[in-house]
Design an enzyme around this catalytic site. Structure first.
Site, PDB file in Angstrom:
ATOM      1  N   TYR A   1       0.842  -1.204   0.000  1.00 33.46           N
ATOM      2  CA  TYR A   1       0.000   0.000   0.000  1.00 33.46           C
ATOM      3  C   TYR A   1       0.876   1.253   0.000  1.00 33.46           C
ATOM      4  CZ  TYR A   1      -3.995  -3.084   0.929  1.00 33.46           C
ATOM      5  OH  TYR A   1      -4.956  -4.069   0.856  1.00 33.46           O
TER       6      TYR A   1
ATOM      7  N   HIS B   1      -1.327 -12.217   0.575  1.00 31.53           N
ATOM      8  CA  HIS B   1      -2.241 -11.275  -0.073  1.00 31.53           C
ATOM      9  C   HIS B   1      -3.040 -11.892  -1.234  1.00 31.53           C
ATOM     10  CE1 HIS B   1      -2.489  -6.646  -0.819  1.00 31.53           C
ATOM     11  NE2 HIS B   1      -3.657  -7.216  -0.945  1.00 31.53           N
TER      12      HIS B   1
ATOM     13  N   ASN C   1      -8.148 -13.800  -0.813  1.00 32.74           N
ATOM     14  CA  ASN C   1      -8.536 -14.163  -2.182  1.00 32.74           C
ATOM     15  C   ASN C   1      -8.214 -15.631  -2.494  1.00 32.74           C
ATOM     16  OD1 ASN C   1      -9.204 -11.335  -2.742  1.00 32.74           O
ATOM     17  ND2 ASN C   1      -7.005 -10.993  -2.687  1.00 32.74           N
TER      18      ASN C   1
ATOM     19  N   SER D   1     -13.102  -3.790   0.312  1.00 36.05           N
ATOM     20  CA  SER D   1     -13.785  -2.852  -0.604  1.00 36.05           C
ATOM     21  C   SER D   1     -15.310  -2.999  -0.561  1.00 36.05           C
ATOM     22  CB  SER D   1     -13.278  -3.029  -2.031  1.00 36.05           C
ATOM     23  OG  SER D   1     -11.938  -2.612  -2.134  1.00 36.05           O
TER      24      SER D   1
HETATM   25  N1  LIG Z   1      -7.113  -8.265   0.045  1.00 35.99           N
HETATM   26  C1  LIG Z   1      -7.225  -7.561  -1.057  1.00 35.99           C
HETATM   27  O1  LIG Z   1      -6.951  -8.033  -2.161  1.00 35.99           O
HETATM   28  C2  LIG Z   1      -7.709  -6.144  -0.952  1.00 35.99           C
HETATM   29  C3  LIG Z   1      -7.992  -5.405  -2.121  1.00 35.99           C
HETATM   30  C4  LIG Z   1      -8.450  -4.092  -1.961  1.00 35.99           C
HETATM   31  C5  LIG Z   1      -8.638  -3.545  -0.696  1.00 35.99           C
HETATM   32  N2  LIG Z   1      -8.319  -4.284   0.404  1.00 35.99           N
HETATM   33  C6  LIG Z   1      -8.510  -3.737   1.773  1.00 35.99           C
HETATM   34  O2  LIG Z   1      -9.818  -3.214   1.855  1.00 35.99           O
HETATM   35  C7  LIG Z   1      -9.755  -1.883   2.339  1.00 35.99           C
HETATM   36  C8  LIG Z   1     -10.914  -1.094   1.851  1.00 35.99           C
HETATM   37  O3  LIG Z   1     -10.832  -0.946   0.433  1.00 35.99           O
HETATM   38  P1  LIG Z   1     -11.481   0.316  -0.287  1.00 35.99           P
HETATM   39  O4  LIG Z   1     -10.847   1.553   0.217  1.00 35.99           O
HETATM   40  O5  LIG Z   1     -11.510   0.035  -1.732  1.00 35.99           O
HETATM   41  O6  LIG Z   1     -12.950   0.183   0.347  1.00 35.99           O
HETATM   42  P2  LIG Z   1     -14.280   1.001   0.373  1.00 35.99           P
HETATM   43  O7  LIG Z   1     -14.579   1.269   1.802  1.00 35.99           O
HETATM   44  O8  LIG Z   1     -15.261   0.198  -0.414  1.00 35.99           O
HETATM   45  O9  LIG Z   1     -14.024   2.362  -0.396  1.00 35.99           O
HETATM   46  C9  LIG Z   1     -13.495   3.476   0.245  1.00 35.99           C
HETATM   47  C10 LIG Z   1     -13.377   4.572  -0.769  1.00 35.99           C
HETATM   48  O10 LIG Z   1     -14.694   4.991  -1.142  1.00 35.99           O
HETATM   49  C11 LIG Z   1     -14.808   6.386  -0.938  1.00 35.99           C
HETATM   50  N3  LIG Z   1     -16.180   6.779  -0.617  1.00 35.99           N
HETATM   51  C12 LIG Z   1     -16.922   7.650  -1.363  1.00 35.99           C
HETATM   52  N4  LIG Z   1     -18.131   7.807  -0.806  1.00 35.99           N
HETATM   53  C13 LIG Z   1     -18.152   7.065   0.319  1.00 35.99           C
HETATM   54  C14 LIG Z   1     -19.126   6.864   1.332  1.00 35.99           C
HETATM   55  N5  LIG Z   1     -20.318   7.473   1.308  1.00 35.99           N
HETATM   56  N6  LIG Z   1     -18.837   6.050   2.363  1.00 35.99           N
HETATM   57  C15 LIG Z   1     -17.630   5.438   2.414  1.00 35.99           C
HETATM   58  N7  LIG Z   1     -16.644   5.592   1.483  1.00 35.99           N
HETATM   59  C16 LIG Z   1     -16.910   6.403   0.445  1.00 35.99           C
HETATM   60  C17 LIG Z   1     -13.832   6.702   0.177  1.00 35.99           C
HETATM   61  O11 LIG Z   1     -13.500   8.075   0.131  1.00 35.99           O
HETATM   62  P3  LIG Z   1     -13.174   8.891   1.498  1.00 35.99           P
HETATM   63  O12 LIG Z   1     -11.834   8.427   1.950  1.00 35.99           O
HETATM   64  O13 LIG Z   1     -13.174  10.303   1.026  1.00 35.99           O
HETATM   65  O14 LIG Z   1     -14.261   8.608   2.473  1.00 35.99           O
HETATM   66  C18 LIG Z   1     -12.673   5.787  -0.197  1.00 35.99           C
HETATM   67  O15 LIG Z   1     -11.892   6.381  -1.232  1.00 35.99           O
HETATM   68  C19 LIG Z   1      -8.391  -1.375   1.890  1.00 35.99           C
HETATM   69  O16 LIG Z   1      -7.949  -0.264   2.648  1.00 35.99           O
HETATM   70  C20 LIG Z   1      -7.552  -2.591   2.119  1.00 35.99           C
HETATM   71  O17 LIG Z   1      -7.201  -2.663   3.484  1.00 35.99           O
HETATM   72  C21 LIG Z   1      -7.872  -5.564   0.297  1.00 35.99           C
END
Ligand SMILES: NC(=O)c1ccc[n+]([C@@H]2O[C@H](COP(=O)([O-])OP(=O)(O)OC[C@H]3O[C@@H](n4cnc5c(N)ncnc54)[C@H](OP(=O)(O)O)[C@@H]3O)[C@@H](O)[C@H]2O)c1
Length: 304
Positions: free
Chosen positions: A51, A116, A147, A214
């Site tokens: 990250y 991962h 995954n 996500s």
């Molecule tokens: N294992 C894997 O392969 C894998 C892959 C991807 C992610 N991950 C993990 O999953 C975590 C979350 O992923 P993600 O960030 O894609 O998840 P998410 O919570 O689905 O998306 C967050 C993003 O959406 C935005 N957003 C826009 N409107 C929103 C609202 N009303 N409420 C909440 N968020 C809103 C947020 O912006 P703001 O910051 O402005 O709120 C942020 O950029 C990552 O940090 C990581 O730890 C793991």
């Protein structure tokens, strides 16, 4: 505050904060995000060595240094195995990656370390060897994967029985594959397609906690479904559900994940303290069965 229990009897917050997007913050901004999450009962933090090319962990480490005592109040997880253009689950890589993670975070141990992504060349004996060394040295307390399908889990379990605590997979109202196939058994439709080897049922059978990554995204990072016109019916239903419980639409979408009896931990990625505080309220809500299905249908899924 409600808690989930991992297979090793460690209790964790039902919502985790994913730090994938933390690399874009300043240290004071990250500090506000982390402290807000903790105040709201979100005490589990998910990292990965990739990250921000390690920057997310470094920034988090700065915040930990500024707050002695904070490390012991939270659960820290990171992931390794994704390299530039290939995956690497060799013992050598896992051990090296773990050292890098500990050094960037500036901590002596991780609560959990995950692989991962599945490495096609993975040798389970090597993963077991690396995990055992890290455990014996006190550098990592528990292990998991991300995954990964049931057969891959079984292969790892053969070498390290009962040691896999977590499988992190994409799941949310716009990514429901893990429940679709189980609802549409023996039916000729896209929703009956088994794309993950029935990983949800396997994890439940073996006490492996699923972490939903996500949870607000649709597709592979195409965007969030919240406020998206593509998901108008879902957003209307989320607004109704949110109104009933006095929570936001985002919190209602997380309550939908937490309602599943598998005890799924939702890994949210917002770096907005206000949003994090609102979403945290989902931890106290239990949707009814009818509300859960109404949201599932509003997301465009059929029931047979
Ligand atoms: N294992 C894997 O392969 C894998 C892959 C991807 C992610 N991950 C993990 O999953 C975590 C979350 O992923 P993600 O960030 O894609 O998840 P998410 O919570 O689905 O998306 C967050 C993003 O959406 C935005 N957003 C826009 N409107 C929103 C609202 N009303 N409420 C909440 N968020 C809103 C947020 O912006 P703001 O910051 O402005 O709120 C942020 O950029 C990552 O940090 C990581 O730890 C793991």
């Amino acid at each position: 505050m409600k808690q989930l229990c991992l297979k090793n009897d460690i209790h964790v917050s039902p919502i985790a904060l994913g730090c994938m997007r933390m690399a874009a913050l300043t240290v004071p901004e990250a500090e506000k995000v982390i402290l807000t999450a903790c105040e709201q009962g979100i005490t589990f933090f998910d990292h990965a060595d990739i990250y921000g090319g390690g920057k997310s962990e470094e920034i988090f480490g700065e915040v930990l240094r500024a707050h002695p005592g904070l490390r012991e109040k939270i659960m820290l997880q990171s992931k390794c195995g994704i390299c530039n253009g290939y995956y690497d689950a060799s013992a050598e890589h896992i051990l090296q990656a773990a050292e890098g993670i500990l050094s960037r975070l500036g901590v002596e141990y991780l609560d959990t370390l995950l692989l991962h992504r599945p490495d096609a060349l993975m040798e389970p004996e090597e993963v077991a060897e690396a995990f055992e060394k890290l455990h014996r040295s006190g550098k990592v307390r528990g292990f998991g994967v991300s995954n990964v399908n049931p057969a891959q889990l079984a292969l790892l379990d053969r070498e390290m029985p009962g040691r896999i605590l977590i499988n992190q997979l994409q799941f949310g109202l716009a990514h429901t594959g893990m429940v679709d196939a189980g609802i549409n058994v023996n039916i000729h439709s896209d929703h009956a397609e088994n794309r993950d080897g029935l990983v949800l049922d396997y994890c439940r059978l073996h006490g492996i906690t699923i972490q939903a990554w996500s949870p607000f995204q649709y597709g592979m990072f195409e965007g969030v479904f919240l406020k998206s016109e593509k998901y108008a019916a879902l957003n209307a239903e989320l607004a109704d559900t949110g109104k009933k419980y006095g929570i936001t639409d985002s919190a209602a979408a997380i309550a939908w994940i937490l309602r599943h009896p598998a005890g799924i931990q939702a890994v949210i990625g917002s770096m907005n303290p206000g949003r994090i505080a609102e979403i945290a309220k989902a931890q106290e809500i239990r949707l009814t069965r009818q509300e859960w299905y109404r949201l599932y249908l509003a997301a465009g899924n059929p029931l047979p």
